[in-house]
Design a protein around this motif. Sequence first.
Motif, PDB file in Angstrom:
ATOM      1  N   ALA A  76       0.842  -1.205   0.000  1.00 36.61           N
ATOM      2  CA  ALA A  76       0.000   0.000   0.000  1.00 36.61           C
ATOM      3  C   ALA A  76       0.873   1.249   0.000  1.00 36.61           C
ATOM      4  O   ALA A  76       1.836   1.351   0.766  1.00 36.61           O
ATOM      5  CB  ALA A  76      -0.920   0.005   1.213  1.00 36.61           C
ATOM      6  N   PHE A  77       0.513   2.192  -0.870  1.00 33.41           N
ATOM      7  CA  PHE A  77       1.209   3.479  -0.917  1.00 33.41           C
ATOM      8  C   PHE A  77       0.611   4.360   0.182  1.00 33.41           C
ATOM      9  O   PHE A  77      -0.305   5.151  -0.040  1.00 33.41           O
ATOM     10  CB  PHE A  77       1.042   4.115  -2.302  1.00 33.41           C
ATOM     11  CG  PHE A  77       1.938   5.304  -2.531  1.00 33.41           C
ATOM     12  CD1 PHE A  77       3.239   5.135  -2.966  1.00 33.41           C
ATOM     13  CD2 PHE A  77       1.477   6.592  -2.310  1.00 33.41           C
ATOM     14  CE1 PHE A  77       4.066   6.230  -3.181  1.00 33.41           C
ATOM     15  CE2 PHE A  77       2.296   7.697  -2.513  1.00 33.41           C
ATOM     16  CZ  PHE A  77       3.601   7.510  -2.955  1.00 33.41           C
ATOM     17  N   THR A  78       1.137   4.213   1.386  1.00 31.67           N
ATOM     18  CA  THR A  78       0.533   4.821   2.581  1.00 31.67           C
ATOM     19  C   THR A  78       0.476   6.351   2.578  1.00 31.67           C
ATOM     20  O   THR A  78      -0.420   6.904   3.227  1.00 31.67           O
ATOM     21  CB  THR A  78       1.269   4.342   3.839  1.00 31.67           C
ATOM     22  OG1 THR A  78       2.684   4.535   3.673  1.00 31.67           O
ATOM     23  CG2 THR A  78       0.998   2.863   4.071  1.00 31.67           C
ATOM     24  N   PRO A  79       1.377   7.086   1.909  1.00 36.11           N
ATOM     25  CA  PRO A  79       1.237   8.546   1.926  1.00 36.11           C
ATOM     26  C   PRO A  79      -0.077   9.057   1.339  1.00 36.11           C
ATOM     27  O   PRO A  79      -0.456  10.198   1.605  1.00 36.11           O
ATOM     28  CB  PRO A  79       2.436   9.018   1.074  1.00 36.11           C
ATOM     29  CG  PRO A  79       3.458   7.959   1.264  1.00 36.11           C
ATOM     30  CD  PRO A  79       2.669   6.674   1.308  1.00 36.11           C
ATOM     31  N   LEU A  80      -0.771   8.224   0.569  1.00 38.13           N
ATOM     32  CA  LEU A  80      -2.044   8.650  -0.010  1.00 38.13           C
ATOM     33  C   LEU A  80      -3.259   8.152   0.782  1.00 38.13           C
ATOM     34  O   LEU A  80      -4.387   8.310   0.328  1.00 38.13           O
ATOM     35  CB  LEU A  80      -2.149   8.176  -1.466  1.00 38.13           C
ATOM     36  CG  LEU A  80      -1.324   8.964  -2.482  1.00 38.13           C
ATOM     37  CD1 LEU A  80      -1.484   8.385  -3.876  1.00 38.13           C
ATOM     38  CD2 LEU A  80      -1.720  10.438  -2.485  1.00 38.13           C
ATOM     39  N   LEU A  81      -3.044   7.574   1.953  1.00 34.95           N
ATOM     40  CA  LEU A  81      -4.171   7.103   2.757  1.00 34.95           C
ATOM     41  C   LEU A  81      -5.153   8.229   3.110  1.00 34.95           C
ATOM     42  O   LEU A  81      -6.364   8.020   3.068  1.00 34.95           O
ATOM     43  CB  LEU A  81      -3.675   6.420   4.028  1.00 34.95           C
ATOM     44  CG  LEU A  81      -3.074   5.022   3.876  1.00 34.95           C
ATOM     45  CD1 LEU A  81      -2.711   4.453   5.245  1.00 34.95           C
ATOM     46  CD2 LEU A  81      -4.036   4.083   3.169  1.00 34.95           C
ATOM     47  N   PRO A  82      -4.684   9.444   3.477  1.00 36.11           N
ATOM     48  CA  PRO A  82      -5.655  10.513   3.740  1.00 36.11           C
ATOM     49  C   PRO A  82      -6.535  10.821   2.536  1.00 36.11           C
ATOM     50  O   PRO A  82      -7.707  11.190   2.699  1.00 36.11           O
ATOM     51  CB  PRO A  82      -4.764  11.712   4.105  1.00 36.11           C
ATOM     52  CG  PRO A  82      -3.530  11.094   4.680  1.00 36.11           C
ATOM     53  CD  PRO A  82      -3.311   9.858   3.845  1.00 36.11           C
ATOM     54  N   SER A  83      -5.996  10.666   1.334  1.00 41.75           N
ATOM     55  CA  SER A  83      -6.793  10.893   0.129  1.00 41.75           C
ATOM     56  C   SER A  83      -7.847   9.804  -0.048  1.00 41.75           C
ATOM     57  O   SER A  83      -8.922  10.063  -0.597  1.00 41.75           O
ATOM     58  CB  SER A  83      -5.886  10.952  -1.100  1.00 41.75           C
ATOM     59  OG  SER A  83      -4.983  12.037  -1.026  1.00 41.75           O
ATOM     60  N   VAL A  84      -7.547   8.594   0.421  1.00 38.25           N
ATOM     61  CA  VAL A  84      -8.507   7.491   0.311  1.00 38.25           C
ATOM     62  C   VAL A  84      -9.692   7.725   1.237  1.00 38.25           C
ATOM     63  O   VAL A  84     -10.823   7.355   0.926  1.00 38.25           O
ATOM     64  CB  VAL A  84      -7.814   6.148   0.633  1.00 38.25           C
ATOM     65  CG1 VAL A  84      -8.824   5.007   0.648  1.00 38.25           C
ATOM     66  CG2 VAL A  84      -6.708   5.862  -0.377  1.00 38.25           C
ATOM     67  N   THR A  85      -9.466   8.358   2.374  1.00 43.89           N
ATOM     68  CA  THR A  85     -10.533   8.539   3.367  1.00 43.89           C
ATOM     69  C   THR A  85     -11.702   9.360   2.833  1.00 43.89           C
ATOM     70  O   THR A  85     -12.821   9.229   3.334  1.00 43.89           O
ATOM     71  CB  THR A  85     -10.000   9.233   4.634  1.00 43.89           C
ATOM     72  OG1 THR A  85      -9.515  10.540   4.290  1.00 43.89           O
ATOM     73  CG2 THR A  85      -8.892   8.422   5.264  1.00 43.89           C
ATOM     74  N   CYS A  86     -11.439  10.210   1.856  1.00 49.31           N
ATOM     75  CA  CYS A  86     -12.490  11.099   1.344  1.00 49.31           C
ATOM     76  C   CYS A  86     -12.808  10.846  -0.127  1.00 49.31           C
ATOM     77  O   CYS A  86     -13.538  11.622  -0.745  1.00 49.31           O
ATOM     78  CB  CYS A  86     -12.101  12.559   1.554  1.00 49.31           C
ATOM     79  SG  CYS A  86     -11.939  13.022   3.292  1.00 49.31           S
ATOM     80  N   GLY A  87     -12.245   9.804  -0.696  1.00 43.81           N
ATOM     81  CA  GLY A  87     -12.579   9.451  -2.063  1.00 43.81           C
ATOM     82  C   GLY A  87     -11.826  10.231  -3.118  1.00 43.81           C
ATOM     83  O   GLY A  87     -12.177  10.163  -4.297  1.00 43.81           O
TER      84      GLY A  87
END
Length: 565
Positions: A76-87
Amino acid sequence: MKTYIHGDPPSSTGGLVAYSESKPYGGSSSVDSSQVEAKKKRVVVLGTGWAGTSFFKNLDCSLYDVQVVSPLNYFAFTPLLPSVTCGTVEARSVVEPIRNIIRKKNGEIQFWEAECIKIDAANKRVHCRSNDSTIVKGKEEFLVDYDYLVIAIGAQVNTFNTPGVMEHCHFLKEIEDAQKIRRSVIDCFERASLPNLSEDERKTALHFVIVGGGPTGVEFAAELHDFFCEDLVEIYPTVKDLVKITVIQSGDHILNMFDERISSFAEQKFQRDGIDVKIGQRVISVSDKAITTKAKANGQISSVPYGMVIWSTGIRIRPVVMDFMQQIGQNNRRALATDEWLRVEGCDGIYALGDCGTIHQRKVMEDISAIFNVADEDKSGTLTVKEFQDVIDDIIVRYPQVEHYLKSRHMNDVVDLLNDSKGDERKESIELDIEGFKSALSHVDSQMKNLPATAQVASQQGVYLARCFNHMKDCEDNPEGPLRFRESGRHQFQPFRYKHFGQFAPLGGEQAAAELPGDWVSIGHSTQWLWYSVYASKQVSWRTRALVVSDWTRRFIFGRDSSRI
């Protein structure tokens, strides 16, 4: 009964476990091929995060018998997890199946989707358990023997034993966490839209609290604010004036690991956006309805109701690593202590990468007498500038704090360092005895710093260790490392040296801040586009790169999806 992988323990010639691609497992092989495989040392890699994946991606798997063990069958490319939270991006756009990565590698790599539950260093084996609940009882656990073990299982969220955190808070460490947060955000808006709620109940449902003012917490707050202002405000018009976002930070500033100009800009931008930043506040408990904080300045305790809490305050080691540390006598450490070559202290053939390990950098003053004796070639009892210059390159490689000290004091070379200890003007012919040499280097160790627990550090460590394994045989005969000051000869490899390429902090509204090498600071819209380009280029495959870019494009055109899926 536990099952042995490959039946017998590894041969004395050893083997590595790494991340790589393999041919279909279970295929037939000739006798000669089996004999060749038996000569390979077995490398076992625990974890498929940044450190583990970068290790086996760069490892020459034809040299080793590589086996990877992880409960997650993807990277998983974890630096983009905040972007996943909101779609802003979809979850599957930032993950790459491990078997896809293995398939592209030359050599044999085997992957086991299981969790390591115990490390047995004495017998060189790891105990693993499958998380598949459908497996026949008695078959869920198995043993994997190793010659080399690479521990790269990361860390878990640190709750600091705060009551109620585990029961009532969301975390943002894994893909599953981001997906849960995305559903919960929509749940809060749907709940606030129900006709039988009072206005106070609606305000509570739409109060989003982020605990932790680090990069993850700040980026999630910015993403959530953009999600509401750009998309949800049109979908939920009746509650648009009731939304509140609060960031609670125990320190004096948010983003306090960044340059103070970035921290100040972030606080000012959040104030303009209506995001409430509470600094100097420590969370003491979380209930199902309210979060209680205590002010550091005056000890005042306050409690506020919430609709959703995201906990992003730091990390701690996992239980299996804690158990292993107790086995090897590292009870009082926060992470596995390694030397500068990432070898776990007190163990043979075990390495720790990423968040689960920390480098125990040796101090110059511990070896000061040995350094002096090696540098004093003529054994005169005094050290000239030329003698020191002959070994300074090896000293800087072995003790990187020396270079940091020279830079922090704005010294050009070792001549300035030696003269500084005597308080004299620059002299090329200065000589120092052992006491003067100790005085010259007495403050050097003050520049020692622990590496941050970031993806950038973990990735570089994986690449470094893979290179060491790839050149292990060559460097046995021709060591490339610095001088051994306490022994004869040289170290087999160069020690790990972290190179900082900068860090980003997206702040919402198509603005970001960046701290770049050379004390460069960039803030604004142009920095956001730099963030887009860097994060797209750092994707692990062309597939995920295309998916992420298409998600960003889709968001610009159609907005974010508010479906609760």
